[in-house]
Design an enzyme around this catalytic site. Sequence first.
Site, PDB file in Angstrom:
ATOM      1  N   GLU A  35       0.815  -1.216   0.000  1.00 37.85           N
ATOM      2  CA  GLU A  35       0.000   0.000   0.000  1.00 37.85           C
ATOM      3  C   GLU A  35       0.850   1.269   0.000  1.00 37.85           C
ATOM      4  O   GLU A  35       0.377   2.331  -0.401  1.00 37.85           O
ATOM      5  CB  GLU A  35      -0.979  -0.020   1.188  1.00 37.85           C
ATOM      6  N   GLY A  91     -12.594  -4.346   1.380  1.00 39.82           N
ATOM      7  CA  GLY A  91     -13.616  -5.247   0.866  1.00 39.82           C
ATOM      8  C   GLY A  91     -14.885  -4.439   0.605  1.00 39.82           C
ATOM      9  O   GLY A  91     -15.327  -3.675   1.463  1.00 39.82           O
ATOM     10  N   MET A 125      -9.513  -2.971   7.955  1.00 43.73           N
ATOM     11  CA  MET A 125      -9.018  -3.362   9.274  1.00 43.73           C
ATOM     12  C   MET A 125      -8.235  -2.265  10.010  1.00 43.73           C
ATOM     13  O   MET A 125      -7.640  -2.551  11.047  1.00 43.73           O
ATOM     14  CB  MET A 125      -8.173  -4.643   9.131  1.00 43.73           C
ATOM     15  N   GLU A 126      -8.257  -1.023   9.501  1.00 45.65           N
ATOM     16  CA  GLU A 126      -7.460   0.040  10.161  1.00 45.65           C
ATOM     17  C   GLU A 126      -8.130   1.409  10.269  1.00 45.65           C
ATOM     18  O   GLU A 126      -7.799   2.180  11.191  1.00 45.65           O
ATOM     19  CB  GLU A 126      -6.116   0.251   9.417  1.00 45.65           C
ATOM     20  N   ASP A 135     -11.764  -6.824  -3.126  1.00 41.26           N
ATOM     21  CA  ASP A 135     -12.591  -8.042  -3.030  1.00 41.26           C
ATOM     22  C   ASP A 135     -13.967  -7.597  -2.540  1.00 41.26           C
ATOM     23  O   ASP A 135     -14.150  -6.433  -2.187  1.00 41.26           O
ATOM     24  CB  ASP A 135     -11.976  -9.046  -2.040  1.00 41.26           C
TER      25      ASP A 135
HETATM   26  N1  ADE Z   1      -9.374  -5.394   3.322  1.00 39.69           N
HETATM   27  C1  ADE Z   1      -9.563  -5.775   2.040  1.00 39.69           C
HETATM   28  N2  ADE Z   1     -10.506  -6.712   1.963  1.00 39.69           N
HETATM   29  C2  ADE Z   1     -10.924  -6.951   3.223  1.00 39.69           C
HETATM   30  C3  ADE Z   1     -11.865  -7.842   3.772  1.00 39.69           C
HETATM   31  N3  ADE Z   1     -12.589  -8.661   3.012  1.00 39.69           N
HETATM   32  N4  ADE Z   1     -12.023  -7.826   5.122  1.00 39.69           N
HETATM   33  C4  ADE Z   1     -11.293  -6.990   5.894  1.00 39.69           C
HETATM   34  N5  ADE Z   1     -10.385  -6.140   5.406  1.00 39.69           N
HETATM   35  C5  ADE Z   1     -10.195  -6.122   4.077  1.00 39.69           C
END
Ligand code: ADE
Length: 229
Positions: free
Chosen positions: A13, A79, A173-174, A197
């Site tokens: 990143e 995501g 996640m951050e 995703d």
């Molecule tokens: N970052 C990218 N894709 C993610 C996902 N599916 N869950 C959590 N963090 C992500």
Amino acid sequence: MMKIAIMGAMPEEIAPILKIVGDYKTTEYADNTYYEATYKGSELVIAYSKIGKVFSTLTATTMIEHFGCSILLFSGVAGGINPSLKIGDLIVATKLSQHDLDITAFGHPIGFVPGGSVFVETDKELIKIAKDVAVELGKTVQEGIIATGDQFVHDEAIKKKIVDNFNADALEMEGGSVGVVCNALNVPFFILRAISDTADTDASFSFDEFMESSAIISAEFVMKMVDKI
Ligand code: ADE
């Protein structure tokens, strides 16, 4: 001169950002590496935190308290939950929550603990700059709610729960933890993510395939914003 923090969570990143700035000084601090650069008249401090809320909290705090940054930009992948978000699309967070912060057993709403708030809001001026950059580049950037948690989500039922609880458009996640730090320290912050995703059963395969290309999309956009700050 104002110092701008540019953060990611993973090496991929920030690699495109380091490539753009070209020349930088490296400092080891608090078990992490920080890259200091001057870019188009701005002083930058660049780092990847490692994945998750704890590491991102440590890095954001360090960039502000130790390196003296007064604005924070986060660039990375997410995501997608909102079906309108496809792989590679950009989402700018208007506000973020912690979807796994749960003391509902004591009657509190999910994502809330006393003294805190369910959502942290990002800086409106930085969003305005992002919109201007999007127009200039002819790109679409969706504004939306991002939910953060210490979990790679790859399950439709969990996705649905996060939508039901927070009306979230994307998850990662951050961002939520970085937001808590910046709010507490009065530092304007901005969270940009490109979709890697859609957090369903195929998410880990999609992430492996698209994380790097999506990280580049997000990083290049953030660097265009630096010119305007
Ligand atoms: N970052 C990218 N894709 C993610 C996902 N599916 N869950 C959590 N963090 C992500």
